[in-house]
Design a protein around this motif. Sequence first.
Motif, PDB file in Angstrom:
ATOM      1  N   ILE A  40     -11.260  10.756  -0.427  1.00  0.00           N
ATOM      2  CA  ILE A  40     -10.201  10.436  -1.374  1.00  0.00           C
ATOM      3  C   ILE A  40      -9.625   9.078  -1.003  1.00  0.00           C
ATOM      4  N   LEU A  41      -9.628   8.170  -1.940  1.00  0.00           N
ATOM      5  CA  LEU A  41      -8.980   6.873  -1.749  1.00  0.00           C
ATOM      6  C   LEU A  41      -7.628   6.900  -2.445  1.00  0.00           C
ATOM      7  N   LYS A  42      -6.595   6.586  -1.711  1.00  0.00           N
ATOM      8  CA  LYS A  42      -5.257   6.519  -2.307  1.00  0.00           C
ATOM      9  C   LYS A  42      -4.708   5.112  -2.142  1.00  0.00           C
ATOM     10  N   ILE A  43      -4.402   4.487  -3.265  1.00  0.00           N
ATOM     11  CA  ILE A  43      -3.769   3.163  -3.268  1.00  0.00           C
ATOM     12  C   ILE A  43      -2.292   3.374  -3.564  1.00  0.00           C
ATOM     13  N   PHE A  44      -1.448   2.989  -2.627  1.00  0.00           N
ATOM     14  CA  PHE A  44      -0.010   3.206  -2.739  1.00  0.00           C
ATOM     15  C   PHE A  44       0.602   2.090  -3.588  1.00  0.00           C
ATOM     16  N   GLU A  45       1.068   2.454  -4.767  1.00  0.00           N
ATOM     17  CA  GLU A  45       1.583   1.462  -5.702  1.00  0.00           C
ATOM     18  C   GLU A  45       2.994   0.986  -5.354  1.00  0.00           C
ATOM     19  N   THR A  46       3.769   1.819  -4.684  1.00  0.00           N
ATOM     20  CA  THR A  46       5.164   1.441  -4.390  1.00  0.00           C
ATOM     21  C   THR A  46       5.561   1.626  -2.927  1.00  0.00           C
ATOM     22  N   ALA A  47       4.879   2.465  -2.170  1.00  0.00           N
ATOM     23  CA  ALA A  47       5.303   2.775  -0.801  1.00  0.00           C
ATOM     24  C   ALA A  47       5.155   1.565   0.117  1.00  0.00           C
ATOM     25  N   SER A  48       6.078   1.451   1.072  1.00  0.00           N
ATOM     26  CA  SER A  48       6.019   0.395   2.069  1.00  0.00           C
ATOM     27  C   SER A  48       5.039   0.772   3.174  1.00  0.00           C
ATOM     28  N   LYS A  49       4.644  -0.199   3.985  1.00  0.00           N
ATOM     29  CA  LYS A  49       3.742   0.086   5.097  1.00  0.00           C
ATOM     30  C   LYS A  49       4.391   1.038   6.090  1.00  0.00           C
ATOM     31  N   GLN A  50       5.708   0.901   6.296  1.00  0.00           N
ATOM     32  CA  GLN A  50       6.408   1.793   7.215  1.00  0.00           C
ATOM     33  C   GLN A  50       6.372   3.235   6.718  1.00  0.00           C
ATOM     34  N   GLU A  51       6.554   3.432   5.421  1.00  0.00           N
ATOM     35  CA  GLU A  51       6.502   4.783   4.858  1.00  0.00           C
ATOM     36  C   GLU A  51       5.111   5.394   5.023  1.00  0.00           C
ATOM     37  N   ILE A  52       4.083   4.570   4.837  1.00  0.00           N
ATOM     38  CA  ILE A  52       2.718   5.060   5.013  1.00  0.00           C
ATOM     39  C   ILE A  52       2.452   5.385   6.474  1.00  0.00           C
ATOM     40  N   GLN A  53       2.944   4.544   7.376  1.00  0.00           N
ATOM     41  CA  GLN A  53       2.797   4.820   8.804  1.00  0.00           C
ATOM     42  C   GLN A  53       3.510   6.110   9.191  1.00  0.00           C
ATOM     43  N   ASN A  54       4.646   6.365   8.559  1.00  0.00           N
ATOM     44  CA  ASN A  54       5.369   7.617   8.821  1.00  0.00           C
ATOM     45  C   ASN A  54       4.555   8.817   8.348  1.00  0.00           C
ATOM     46  N   GLU A  55       3.884   8.679   7.206  1.00  0.00           N
ATOM     47  CA  GLU A  55       3.029   9.765   6.733  1.00  0.00           C
ATOM     48  C   GLU A  55       1.894  10.011   7.727  1.00  0.00           C
ATOM     49  N   LEU A  56       1.279   8.945   8.207  1.00  0.00           N
ATOM     50  CA  LEU A  56       0.198   9.078   9.185  1.00  0.00           C
ATOM     51  C   LEU A  56       0.680   9.787  10.446  1.00  0.00           C
ATOM     52  N   LYS A  57       1.826   9.388  10.928  1.00  0.00           N
ATOM     53  CA  LYS A  57       2.387  10.003  12.135  1.00  0.00           C
ATOM     54  C   LYS A  57       2.662  11.481  11.914  1.00  0.00           C
ATOM     55  N   LEU A  58       3.176  11.813  10.733  1.00  0.00           N
ATOM     56  CA  LEU A  58       3.522  13.203  10.441  1.00  0.00           C
ATOM     57  C   LEU A  58       2.277  14.076  10.349  1.00  0.00           C
ATOM     58  N   LEU A  60      -0.586  13.562  11.608  1.00  0.00           N
ATOM     59  CA  LEU A  60      -1.221  13.654  12.921  1.00  0.00           C
ATOM     60  C   LEU A  60      -0.533  14.714  13.772  1.00  0.00           C
ATOM     61  N   SER A  61       0.796  14.797  13.665  1.00  0.00           N
ATOM     62  CA  SER A  61       1.532  15.803  14.429  1.00  0.00           C
ATOM     63  C   SER A  61       1.218  17.215  13.925  1.00  0.00           C
ATOM     64  N   CYS A  62       0.697  17.305  12.698  1.00  0.00           N
ATOM     65  CA  CYS A  62       0.363  18.606  12.092  1.00  0.00           C
ATOM     66  C   CYS A  62      -1.148  18.794  11.985  1.00  0.00           C
ATOM     67  N   LYS A  63      -1.896  18.134  12.847  1.00  0.00           N
ATOM     68  CA  LYS A  63      -3.358  18.126  12.733  1.00  0.00           C
ATOM     69  C   LYS A  63      -3.983  19.517  12.814  1.00  0.00           C
ATOM     70  N   ASP A  64      -3.294  20.469  13.429  1.00  0.00           N
ATOM     71  CA  ASP A  64      -3.830  21.831  13.522  1.00  0.00           C
ATOM     72  C   ASP A  64      -3.568  22.654  12.270  1.00  0.00           C
ATOM     73  N   LEU A  65      -2.791  22.095  11.332  1.00  0.00           N
ATOM     74  CA  LEU A  65      -2.552  22.759  10.051  1.00  0.00           C
ATOM     75  C   LEU A  65      -3.536  22.228   9.011  1.00  0.00           C
ATOM     76  N   LYS A  66      -3.529  22.841   7.855  1.00  0.00           N
ATOM     77  CA  LYS A  66      -4.433  22.427   6.785  1.00  0.00           C
ATOM     78  C   LYS A  66      -3.792  21.285   6.002  1.00  0.00           C
ATOM     79  N   VAL A  67      -3.849  20.097   6.606  1.00  0.00           N
ATOM     80  CA  VAL A  67      -3.267  18.897   5.999  1.00  0.00           C
ATOM     81  C   VAL A  67      -4.352  17.833   5.867  1.00  0.00           C
ATOM     82  N   SER A  68      -4.013  16.755   5.173  1.00  0.00           N
ATOM     83  CA  SER A  68      -4.951  15.655   4.962  1.00  0.00           C
ATOM     84  C   SER A  68      -5.494  15.131   6.289  1.00  0.00           C
ATOM     85  N   LYS A  69      -6.778  14.765   6.281  1.00  0.00           N
ATOM     86  CA  LYS A  69      -7.411  14.129   7.437  1.00  0.00           C
ATOM     87  C   LYS A  69      -7.749  12.696   7.061  1.00  0.00           C
TER      88      LYS A  69
END
Length: 255
Positions: A40-58, A60-69
């Motif tokens: 899945i390719l997602k192009i963020f039309e409005t989100a800032s780089k910091q917001e995207i980095q926060n999503e990545l961090k989150l 990753l902290s939930c990697k044992d759950l059924k979340v995006s990889k």
Amino acid sequence: MGVKRTITLDDLKPYIDVQKITPTINGISDSVFILDDKYILKIFETASKQEIQNELKLILSCKDLKVSKVIGKIFTIQNKYALIYEKAKGESIKKVSKNDIFEIGIFLKKFHKITKDKTSTNSQLFLKDELYKLIEKTNHKPFFEQFSKLNIELKNDGIIHGDLFPDNATFFDKKLSCVFDFIQSCNGDFLFDLAVIALSWCNTKEEIIYLLESYQTDITYESFIPYLKYAGLYYCVTRFLEKKDFSDLWNKITF
């Protein structure tokens, strides 16, 4: 998910080797494409780089759950930030079953156990002050009236998803396979997070009670009603501002 722009295989060559790009059709704010039915390719039309980095961090902290990889790192395409994810098995559901409600309730409980007392640098979107500012933008009298009836004080329990509608999850073989789109995640009240699910996944009082049971909370249905009304008003207001139909949610909160 959806598309707001057109891309080609040449745009992707520096980042991933694929042969087919399929745009999605049920879009909201970002541009989302399926690549070779594997990614899945997602192009963020409005989100800032910091917001995207926060999503990545989150996630990753939930990697044992059924979340995006996530595959690779943040990159830019047509001057917008983008990420590539593994494509989970299954599809988003159109008609929610009791089993689906049970699965998502169990997921949210596990997610909240991980995010309890954690802090996000994202803006807290769902505060009462922020909701009132949105209502002022609408100048829609029924929203002011409904807001004045709210009897709730939201807590800061930890990081919430905030937008867990059925189209932000996939199911395969009657099992939850993935939860995604954490870009609106921020600090907030866990019961607000649960109320968003109740409003969008449940159609009856019995289904909401079943959701509360699957989430393993002691709150009663009657005590949960203020959260339902608050979450419903929030998403009625945002839909109004986006010029989208909100009548289904409005009918659920004006009883």
